[in-house]
Design an enzyme around this catalytic site. Structure first.
Site, PDB file in Angstrom:
ATOM      1  N   LEU A  27      51.761  41.626  21.288  1.00 42.39           N
ATOM      2  CA  LEU A  27      50.720  40.142  21.310  1.00 42.39           C
ATOM      3  C   LEU A  27      49.608  40.420  21.043  1.00 42.39           C
ATOM      4  O   LEU A  27      48.837  40.138  20.160  1.00 42.39           O
ATOM      5  CB  LEU A  27      50.884  39.422  21.996  1.00 42.39           C
ATOM      6  CG  LEU A  27      50.276  38.227  22.020  1.00 42.39           C
ATOM      7  CD1 LEU A  27      50.584  37.089  20.940  1.00 42.39           C
ATOM      8  CD2 LEU A  27      50.592  36.861  23.162  1.00 42.39           C
ATOM      9  N   LYS A 146      38.680  32.210  36.462  1.00 41.95           N
ATOM     10  CA  LYS A 146      40.095  32.096  37.250  1.00 41.95           C
ATOM     11  C   LYS A 146      40.914  31.500  37.191  1.00 41.95           C
ATOM     12  O   LYS A 146      40.818  30.394  38.177  1.00 41.95           O
ATOM     13  CB  LYS A 146      39.477  33.417  38.607  1.00 41.95           C
ATOM     14  CG  LYS A 146      38.866  34.585  38.696  1.00 41.95           C
ATOM     15  CD  LYS A 146      39.551  35.370  37.750  1.00 41.95           C
ATOM     16  CE  LYS A 146      38.973  36.910  37.392  1.00 41.95           C
ATOM     17  NZ  LYS A 146      38.760  37.213  38.687  1.00 41.95           N
ATOM     18  N   ILE A 471      24.373  46.627  33.362  1.00 40.70           N
ATOM     19  CA  ILE A 471      25.500  46.807  34.357  1.00 40.70           C
ATOM     20  C   ILE A 471      26.731  47.776  34.838  1.00 40.70           C
ATOM     21  O   ILE A 471      26.539  48.275  36.025  1.00 40.70           O
ATOM     22  CB  ILE A 471      26.379  45.463  34.923  1.00 40.70           C
ATOM     23  CG1 ILE A 471      25.495  43.679  33.926  1.00 40.70           C
ATOM     24  CG2 ILE A 471      27.842  44.774  35.213  1.00 40.70           C
ATOM     25  CD1 ILE A 471      24.778  43.786  34.970  1.00 40.70           C
ATOM     26  N   SER A 473      28.382  49.919  32.489  1.00 37.95           N
ATOM     27  CA  SER A 473      28.630  50.392  31.051  1.00 37.95           C
ATOM     28  C   SER A 473      28.789  50.484  29.902  1.00 37.95           C
ATOM     29  O   SER A 473      27.666  49.341  29.684  1.00 37.95           O
ATOM     30  CB  SER A 473      30.512  49.957  31.426  1.00 37.95           C
ATOM     31  OG  SER A 473      30.882  48.736  30.848  1.00 37.95           O
ATOM     32  N   GLU A 524      29.723  55.446  31.536  1.00 37.50           N
ATOM     33  CA  GLU A 524      31.093  55.413  32.470  1.00 37.50           C
ATOM     34  C   GLU A 524      31.921  55.349  30.946  1.00 37.50           C
ATOM     35  O   GLU A 524      33.567  55.292  30.942  1.00 37.50           O
ATOM     36  CB  GLU A 524      31.434  53.582  33.033  1.00 37.50           C
ATOM     37  CG  GLU A 524      29.952  52.914  34.003  1.00 37.50           C
ATOM     38  CD  GLU A 524      30.749  52.135  34.461  1.00 37.50           C
ATOM     39  OE1 GLU A 524      31.805  51.605  33.905  1.00 37.50           O
ATOM     40  OE2 GLU A 524      30.462  51.599  35.395  1.00 37.50           O
ATOM     41  N   GLU A 645      37.475  36.270  44.117  1.00 33.80           N
ATOM     42  CA  GLU A 645      37.937  35.979  43.652  1.00 33.80           C
ATOM     43  C   GLU A 645      39.872  36.046  44.797  1.00 33.80           C
ATOM     44  O   GLU A 645      40.391  35.286  44.618  1.00 33.80           O
ATOM     45  CB  GLU A 645      39.024  36.761  42.214  1.00 33.80           C
ATOM     46  CG  GLU A 645      40.776  36.733  41.737  1.00 33.80           C
ATOM     47  CD  GLU A 645      40.791  38.163  41.282  1.00 33.80           C
ATOM     48  OE1 GLU A 645      41.831  38.683  41.489  1.00 33.80           O
ATOM     49  OE2 GLU A 645      39.933  38.027  39.603  1.00 33.80           O
ATOM     50  N   GLU A 705      26.614  36.484  36.822  1.00 27.07           N
ATOM     51  CA  GLU A 705      26.618  35.837  35.834  1.00 27.07           C
ATOM     52  C   GLU A 705      25.969  34.323  35.163  1.00 27.07           C
ATOM     53  O   GLU A 705      26.263  34.221  36.945  1.00 27.07           O
ATOM     54  CB  GLU A 705      28.106  35.662  35.595  1.00 27.07           C
ATOM     55  CG  GLU A 705      28.335  35.093  33.825  1.00 27.07           C
ATOM     56  CD  GLU A 705      28.379  33.626  33.996  1.00 27.07           C
ATOM     57  OE1 GLU A 705      28.495  32.610  32.788  1.00 27.07           O
ATOM     58  OE2 GLU A 705      28.911  32.686  35.297  1.00 27.07           O
ATOM     59  N   HIS A 734      30.109  38.931  26.710  1.00 25.45           N
ATOM     60  CA  HIS A 734      31.515  38.509  25.377  1.00 25.45           C
ATOM     61  C   HIS A 734      31.885  38.203  24.337  1.00 25.45           C
ATOM     62  O   HIS A 734      32.815  37.020  23.944  1.00 25.45           O
ATOM     63  CB  HIS A 734      32.220  37.501  26.721  1.00 25.45           C
ATOM     64  CG  HIS A 734      31.841  37.938  28.223  1.00 25.45           C
ATOM     65  ND1 HIS A 734      31.074  37.588  28.858  1.00 25.45           N
ATOM     66  CD2 HIS A 734      33.174  38.534  28.913  1.00 25.45           C
ATOM     67  CE1 HIS A 734      31.637  38.114  30.826  1.00 25.45           C
ATOM     68  NE2 HIS A 734      32.750  38.960  29.684  1.00 25.45           N
ATOM     69  N   CYS A 766      27.632  41.027  32.224  1.00 25.01           N
ATOM     70  CA  CYS A 766      28.485  41.953  32.692  1.00 25.01           C
ATOM     71  C   CYS A 766      28.171  43.588  32.302  1.00 25.01           C
ATOM     72  O   CYS A 766      27.037  43.859  30.839  1.00 25.01           O
ATOM     73  CB  CYS A 766      29.971  41.278  32.211  1.00 25.01           C
ATOM     74  SG  CYS A 766      31.011  41.974  33.243  1.00 25.01           S
TER      75      CYS A 766
END
Length: 797
Positions: A27, A146, A471, A473, A524, A645, A705, A734, A766
């Site tokens: 998928l 989440k 952030i 990466s 990274e 989380e 965020e 994003h 992020c």
């Protein structure tokens, strides 16, 4: 294992849901092909039909009495319900000519999203185009949050006072017809009306109560249930996981009224709860006019006896006895010891199930030929959990169960595996445990308070006002991924691989200096994943090759298996960071993943308290902090995106969790001297309620965020002034969209009205690992320009 000989037993088995991405991530790849324009909607739907058929067949072949229909989604099951219930936000202005699937992806990924970008190219698919008044623009994707306390992300429904509902999508009914045509007994799966409303957010009028929409929503649910009954669906699993939360009285009171109305549709409803004990909602759940109740017997085994007593005997009790959240093999003897008394109480009628949807575990251990031979038998993924349910059902059905072909061997293998794990010497490291026991009481405290540290760090770093950074990466290009794959296959030796990664790091440094960023990162390039990278270098971890789990959309993760005590045998990041610092006069951040995030994003051993494992991880990260500092690194970031989380769903347990979670972070960070600046990064969840506890982590700088959530954090900061320095993300990574400088300036100006300007940092939301360089550089160029504009404005005041 003792079996039960009860002639009149009626034991059925099912699962609340099944993984959807495909054992080979079919998928994921089909979605990305579609987003690139390589396949059309018909081809994508063909992949979906093939996967559903395969998953239903797996459930049937395992002996389950029903297959679950409605758990499949091309992006997210909550987004499915937004379309099913006809409440797509009006701000999108969808036209009748747009296909349901194109509208679906517009909500998930942002209207007008560049089709060349996919969730594998960026961590998510959100856009959050914040207008001057803070309202979400027509192009903004739905916010992502989440799913309770899991690492799955759902798309947040948006409600206004004008929200209307209608039965607007055919997808569920078509899937039911598919399953029936294949000869399956269908159990439809839907999200309940109260949980759907609870999981959404009000946009616009902040005083509007979304619970008032229930009256409009219930007739649509009634029509939905009537349609399913008309199709011949015998059972409808209606998920109300919010019954495991601390609900306000109006929400609790709404359940009885709502379900009395839904009961009029005539469908047999299996009300499903999971992830948390019912507690004060236990009697409420038992007395609702439903045909059955599913409960999480893994998270709340202590409630099972009470539920069996409270639930009228004519109602079905479905016990989630096999863990749907972790990959450890079920202790079948212990499970039977729980189930047998329940079976007697229920007069021989009982349903067996996984505790929750198996969406949260990998498909199967098949193909894991390189997995550690000792540990592999301790594990069970979705396919193996179906077999565990079958064994439990056989054992409960009669005394001859163990005599059936293959059953005795399977039971013996299960017992042998559990005994092997319990006796393994690899689980415990005495020296590590002794070190933990000897930790001084102040091991989690920095040497000085923040004000003193801030002065020393500013003297050392000499950064401008509104310092800019990222952030951690940077884009993982095709060249980076290809080199990593070649290295893993043995086609590229370690020396040549390291040389290529150093070249990528040097390129990232040159780009950052050209952009004018103040604090640099190494990007990274050498890291596959922010948790996996560290787990591979720590004792106590194992990794699968194919153990992928969906995070959202096409984004999949491969969680490490944390099976034993954690120890750092050697430095993990020092060489890369020191090399990067040698390339520039600007400060370079050392980049680490924090102990709580490693814990939350792994499949964690359950033979000791989670806080004990977190402290072991904290010591490993603490040692890395000390080595980075010794190597001259002035800024060290310890990412904790998952700290929220891990928060228990019940508020009564918050303090205990937050005490040990924040202490674990402080233990990791407190190896730093006053002159070493500790950063942390937090994202992906709602933090407004725990800002004081986040402040208690005592990081010198926190980046967090804000843009996806419409800058809600800034409102929370008005109520709780954050004491240390903070970088509210000024743009949403994003999305491939490049926000203009003016937009970032407006957000920074709003932030400066809440946070002292001297405490503000400027950064994205992020990491940029899965973006492309083109949009990354354009966005960062605008971000740096925005920071310079703010400096000029504040210098003239």
């Amino acid at each position: 294992m003792h079996t039960t000989n009860t002639p009149a037993t009626t034991i059925l088995s099912h699962v609340p849901g099944y993984p959807r991405i495909g054992a080979g991530r079919e998928l994921k790849f089909a979605l990305e092909d579609h987003w690139r324009g390589d396949i059309n909607e018909a081809a994508l739907h063909a992949v979906g039909r093939s996967l559903r058929a395969r998953h239903w067949a797996s459930q049937q072949q395992a002996g389950l009495d029903f297959v679950s229909v409605g758990d499949f989604a091309y992006y997210d099951q909550v987004a499915n319900h937004i379309q099913l219930l006809g409440c797509e936000p009006a701000r999108y202005g969808f036209s009748a000519q747009q296909s349901p699937l194109s509208r679906y992806f517009a909500m998930a990924r942002g209207a007008g999203t560049d089709s060349q970008h996919s969730d594998s190219q960026h961590n998510g698919a959100q856009t959050c185009d914040c207008q001057h008044d803070g309202a979400l623009s027509a192009t903004a994707a739905l916010e992502m949050s989440k799913w309770f306390d899991t690492n799955y992300h759902y798309l947040v429904p948006e409600f206004t006072a004008d929200t209307a509902f209608s039965l607007a999508s055919q997808q569920l009914f078509e899937e039911v017809a598919e399953a029936q045509a294949l000869g399956h007994a269908v159990k439809a799966v839907i999200l309940g009306p109260l949980s759907f409303l609870w999981l959404g957010k009000v946009r616009g009028d902040s005083g509007f109560d979304r619970l008032t929409l229930l009256e409009r929503l219930l007739p649509v649910y009634g029509a939905l249930l009537a349609r399913l009954k008309q199709q011949g669906v015998s059972w409808v699993q209606i998920d109300e996981p919010i019954l495991g939360l601390d609900l306000p009285a109006p929400w609790r009171n709404a359940f009885e009224t709502a379900y009395w109305q839904l009961n009029q549709a005539g469908a047999q409803l299996l009300l499903a709860t999971y992830f948390s004990p019912l507690e004060e909602n236990l009697s409420l759940a038992c007395r609702l006019p439903i045909a059955g109740l599913h409960v999480d017997g893994v998270r709340a085994p202590h409630e099972l006896t009470s539920i069996a007593d409270w639930l009228p005997v004519h109602k079905v009790l479905s016990v989630g006895i096999v863990d749907g959240r972790n990959i450890w093999r079920c202790d079948l003897d212990a499970a039977l010891a729980i189930l047998q008394p329940l079976l007697a109480k229920r007069q021989g009628k009982l349903w067996l199930a996984a505790s929750c949807s198996l969406l949260h575990v990998p498909y199967t251990l098949d193909g894991e030929t390189t997995l550690d031979a000792e540990v592999r038998p301790w594990l069970a993924c979705a396919h193996e959990k179906l077999a565990e349910l079958a064994l439990l059902k056989q054992a409960l059905q009669g005394s001859d169960a163990e005599a059936q072909p293959g059953t005795l061997a399977a039971l013996t293998a299960a017992r042998t595996a559990l005994a092997s794990r319990a006796a393994s010497l690899r689980l415990h490291q005495p020296a590590l445990r002794a070190r933990l026991a000897a930790l001084p009481a102040d091991a989690d405290q920095r040497r000085s308070r923040f004000a003193r540290r801030q002065a020393v760090q500013r003297e050392r770093l000499q950064l401008p006002a509104f310092p800019t950074t990222t952030i951690g990466s940077f884009p993982q290009t095709a060249a980076i991924r290809s080199a990593r794959a070649a290295h893993q296959r043995g086609e590229l030796d370690s020396a040549r691989y390291a040389a290529q990664m150093r070249s990528e790091i040097a390129d990232a440094v040159q780009r950052q200096e050209a952009l004018g960023l103040d604090v640099l990162v190494h990007g990274e390039a050498e890291r596959n994943d922010m948790v996996e990278y560290f787990g591979e270098q720590l004792e106590g971890f194992l990794f699968t090759r194919h153990g992928w789990v969906q995070s959202y959309g096409s984004r999949c993760v491969k969680p490490p298996i944390l099976f034993g005590d954690v120890r750092r045998p050697q430095a993990m990041t020092v060489d890369w960071t020191v090399y990067t610092q040698s390339l520039t006069q600007k400060p370079v951040k050392g980049m680490l993943t924090g102990p709580v995030t490693i814990l939350q994003w792994s499949f964690v051993r359950e033979d000791q308290p989670r806080q004990d494992t977190a402290l072991q991880l904290a010591l490993a990260i603490r040692d890395e902090v000390a080595d980075l500092q010794q190597a001259g690194i002035a800024i060290i970031q310890i990412d904790e995106p998952a700290v929220r989380e891990g928060l228990p769903l019940r508020r009564s347990r918050w303090d205990s969790y937050l005490d040990w979670a924040t202490r674990a972070f402080r233990i990791a960070a407190s190896a730093a001297d006053d002159s070493t600046q500790i950063h942390t990064h937090i994202c992906y969840a709602e933090f407004n309620e725990i800002l004081p506890q986040i402040a208690a982590m005592d990081a010198d700088v926190i980046t967090i965020e804000t843009s996806r959530s419409d800058a809600e954090l800034l409102q929370a900061l008005r109520r709780f002034p954050y004491p240390n320095e903070i970088g509210p993300g000024v743009y949403d990574i994003h999305s491939p969209r490049v926000p203009p400088q003016a937009e970032m300036v407006r957000l920074l100006q709003r932030a400066a009205s809440v946070v002292p300007a001297a405490h503000l940092w400027v950064n994205p939301d992020c990491g940029l690992k899965t973006r492309g360089w083109s949009e990354t550089e354009r966005a960062l160029r605008n971000m740096v320009a925005a920071a310079r504009q703010l400096r000029a404005e504040h210098a003239s005041v």
